[in-house]
Scaffold this motif. Structure first.
Motif, PDB file in Angstrom:
ATOM      1  N   GLY A   1      41.438  44.539  38.002  1.00  0.00           N
ATOM      2  CA  GLY A   1      40.167  44.062  37.474  1.00  0.00           C
ATOM      3  C   GLY A   1      39.791  42.654  37.871  1.00  0.00           C
ATOM      4  N   ILE A   2      40.624  41.960  38.640  1.00  0.00           N
ATOM      5  CA  ILE A   2      40.286  40.602  39.076  1.00  0.00           C
ATOM      6  C   ILE A   2      39.265  40.663  40.212  1.00  0.00           C
ATOM      7  N   THR A   3      38.191  39.891  40.078  1.00  0.00           N
ATOM      8  CA  THR A   3      37.125  39.905  41.083  1.00  0.00           C
ATOM      9  C   THR A   3      37.025  38.601  41.865  1.00  0.00           C
ATOM     10  N   GLU A   4      37.731  37.554  41.432  1.00  0.00           N
ATOM     11  CA  GLU A   4      37.696  36.293  42.156  1.00  0.00           C
ATOM     12  C   GLU A   4      39.040  35.590  42.049  1.00  0.00           C
ATOM     13  N   PRO A   5      39.434  34.857  43.092  1.00  0.00           N
ATOM     14  CA  PRO A   5      40.721  34.166  43.061  1.00  0.00           C
ATOM     15  C   PRO A   5      40.691  32.978  42.107  1.00  0.00           C
ATOM     16  N   GLY A   6      41.866  32.503  41.743  1.00  0.00           N
ATOM     17  CA  GLY A   6      41.950  31.336  40.862  1.00  0.00           C
ATOM     18  C   GLY A   6      43.138  31.432  39.932  1.00  0.00           C
TER      19      GLY A   6
ATOM     20  N   TYR B   1      46.323  38.014  50.087  1.00  0.00           N
ATOM     21  CA  TYR B   1      46.972  39.213  50.613  1.00  0.00           C
ATOM     22  C   TYR B   1      46.051  39.873  51.638  1.00  0.00           C
ATOM     23  N   THR B   2      46.631  40.726  52.449  1.00  0.00           N
ATOM     24  CA  THR B   2      45.881  41.464  53.465  1.00  0.00           C
ATOM     25  C   THR B   2      45.687  42.890  53.003  1.00  0.00           C
ATOM     26  N   ASN B   3      44.445  43.384  53.100  1.00  0.00           N
ATOM     27  CA  ASN B   3      44.132  44.732  52.630  1.00  0.00           C
ATOM     28  C   ASN B   3      43.771  45.614  53.829  1.00  0.00           C
ATOM     29  N   SER B   4      44.795  45.996  54.593  1.00  0.00           N
ATOM     30  CA  SER B   4      44.561  46.796  55.798  1.00  0.00           C
ATOM     31  C   SER B   4      44.017  48.176  55.467  1.00  0.00           C
TER      32      SER B   4
ATOM     33  N   PRO C   1      40.009  58.150  45.154  1.00  0.00           N
ATOM     34  CA  PRO C   1      39.572  56.752  45.317  1.00  0.00           C
ATOM     35  C   PRO C   1      40.654  55.800  44.791  1.00  0.00           C
ATOM     36  N   THR C   2      40.916  54.745  45.525  1.00  0.00           N
ATOM     37  CA  THR C   2      42.006  53.824  45.196  1.00  0.00           C
ATOM     38  C   THR C   2      41.550  52.376  45.362  1.00  0.00           C
ATOM     39  N   GLN C   3      42.029  51.520  44.478  1.00  0.00           N
ATOM     40  CA  GLN C   3      41.831  50.083  44.607  1.00  0.00           C
ATOM     41  C   GLN C   3      43.177  49.417  44.839  1.00  0.00           C
ATOM     42  N   THR C   4      43.146  48.195  45.366  1.00  0.00           N
ATOM     43  CA  THR C   4      44.373  47.433  45.591  1.00  0.00           C
ATOM     44  C   THR C   4      44.564  46.433  44.460  1.00  0.00           C
ATOM     45  N   ALA C   5      45.743  46.413  43.881  1.00  0.00           N
ATOM     46  CA  ALA C   5      46.039  45.460  42.807  1.00  0.00           C
ATOM     47  C   ALA C   5      46.054  44.033  43.366  1.00  0.00           C
ATOM     48  N   GLN C   6      45.675  43.086  42.531  1.00  0.00           N
ATOM     49  CA  GLN C   6      45.675  41.680  42.920  1.00  0.00           C
ATOM     50  C   GLN C   6      47.058  41.078  42.671  1.00  0.00           C
ATOM     51  N   PRO C   7      47.737  40.594  43.727  1.00  0.00           N
ATOM     52  CA  PRO C   7      49.034  39.933  43.509  1.00  0.00           C
ATOM     53  C   PRO C   7      48.838  38.548  42.882  1.00  0.00           C
ATOM     54  N   LEU C   8      49.735  38.197  41.969  1.00  0.00           N
ATOM     55  CA  LEU C   8      49.723  36.889  41.318  1.00  0.00           C
ATOM     56  C   LEU C   8      51.147  36.385  41.168  1.00  0.00           C
TER      57      LEU C   8
END
Length: 426
Positions: free
Chosen positions: A171-176, A211-214, A243-250
């Motif tokens: 659910g993260i849409t922006e870095p920070g 991260y890279t989302n190839s 349908p798939t989304q990529t999780a945001q690494p933190l």
């Protein structure tokens, strides 16, 4: 003519109240004539050197508090000088002496706007460890949590994470940087019973990793036309793709308590907004109640956080200092009328409210405020009153809301239902 008289009366009232306010500003007899601000000084501590009532600090500057909006303008090396103008105490800077001290920062200006005060201001109070949490709300709207990103996974399928762990969020849409929190209870107004928000507990800070989302980059134009921008298809079976989304690494930067799988994340948008503000008395009458104590404990003391059921709509803003009171209470006194053989007389006597401490508001919403307890003579409890300072031993009104009478048939119904459930014959 009547309007003219009313205008004169209002002007006279303002003049009288202004004189009363000026008379209330008392400078301590041992107040220093000249004071050099030192490392580790706080605005509250310096205020106590000059005033019996530190929340009146802005009035000592001889202007409204917009003249010195926050302690960023007061930094180590500056020289404060106390003067009297027409008998009124006024505190100001001695710029020449400050530069002679050699501690005034000199910054070369570039042709763009800069925040010059950051790094040189002093804190209002020394909150140390709690400062990270006090820059953010402890009571937030429930809808905010419903739409908030959350932690979904971590190393070794663990449920608890610690500092340095790599975790993943949905659910993260922006870095920070994000505060990690979980909701613990709902907050309601003790008088109106209106829902005010949910109390949350913060457990740490996480920051996003690049991260890279190839997989997303490799999706076909056809898939891109039928999917949101952040989704691609994963083929789970030769005939099935989803349908798939990529999780945001933190990475977990700080973990002051348990950071758990499923915790929610709140974007840190005010990192430059340090715990620095000018303490001041409220601009109008405040009658608030303590509705919550941070960390869910029943009583609070110095430097702990409380939540009040009043906010911006009631005139509260950052830096407002309030007195905390144990409300007036009624005691029953059995008196004798003095006559031989006479009957005793029962009287209700009110015990005035007692000032139990001081608190300063550091964050507000429309109907709520978070405050830090600066001083406490005794423990502060949920239900205690927050109002203007200086009302110790004031017999405050303490009426209980009127409960309408219940019709007789309702009493009969309740009585019969109770007898049926209890197998008791009337």
């Amino acid at each position: 003519m009547q309007k003219h008289i009313i205008t004169l009366l209002c002007a006279a009232g303002l003049a009288i109240s202004g004189q009363a306010a000026a008379a209330a500003l008392k400078v301590r007899p041992d107040a220093p004539q000249r004071y050099v601000v030192k490392q580790g000084d706080t605005l509250w501590g310096i205020s106590g050197k000059y005033l019996y009532s530190p929340w009146q600090w802005n009035r000592l500057w001889g202007a409204n508090r917009n003249a010195v909006r926050n302690p960023h303008m007061i930094y180590p090396g500056q020289v404060l000088v106390l003067r009297y103008v027409n008998g009124r105490p006024v505190l100001g800077f001695d710029k020449a002496a400050s530069y002679r001290e050699g501690n005034i920062p000199v910054v070369k200006l570039a042709p763009r706007v800069r925040e010059m005060s950051a790094g040189y201001g002093i804190q209002t109070v020394n909150v140390n460890f709690y400062r990270m949490f006090m820059q953010h709300p402890q009571v937030i709207p429930q809808m905010q949590t419903q739409d908030a990103p959350r932690l979904i996974d971590g190393p070794d399928n663990r449920m608890l994470y610690s500092k340095g762990d790599r975790v993943y969020a949905y659910g993260i849409t922006e870095p920070g940087r994000y505060l990690v929190y979980r909701a613990v209870k709902d907050i309601t107004d003790p008088d109106t019973k209106k829902y005010l928000g949910q109390e949350v507990v913060f457990s740490g800070i996480v920051s996003t990793l690049p991260y890279t989302n190839s997989a997303l980059d490799a999706r076909s134009e056809k898939d891109a036309g039928s999917l949101p921008d952040n989704e691609y298809y994963t083929r789970l079976h030769p005939l099935v793709k989803v349908p798939t989304q990529t999780a945001q690494p933190l990475v977990v930067e700080e973990a002051v308590s348990e950071v758990r799988k499923g915790d929610f994340l709140l974007k840190m948008t005010d990192e430059g907004d340090s715990f620095q503000m000018m303490p001041h008395a409220p601009s109008r009458h405040i009658d608030a109640k303590v509705v919550s104590i941070f960390n869910g404990i029943g009583e609070a003391g110095q430097f702990q956080t409380i939540t009040l059921n009043k906010g911006e709509a009631d005139g509260l803003d950052k830096g407002t200092v309030l007195g905390l009171y144990k409300r007036s209470r009624q005691v029953k006194v059995d008196l004798e009328n003095g006559k031989q053989g006479g009957r005793s007389v029962v009287k209700y006597v009110s015990i005035p409210a007692e000032e139990a401490g001081l608190a300063m508001v550091y964050r507000t919403s429309q109907n709520l405020a978070s405050a830090i307890i600066l001083e406490s003579l005794t423990s502060i409890s949920i239900g205690d009153t927050a109002s203007e300072p200086g009302q110790d031993l004031d017999n405050m009104a303490n009426d209980t809301p009127h409960a309408p009478n219940v019709p007789q048939e309702s009493h009969d119904t309740e009585y019969n239902e109770y007898n049926i459930k209890s197998n008791i014959n009337p």
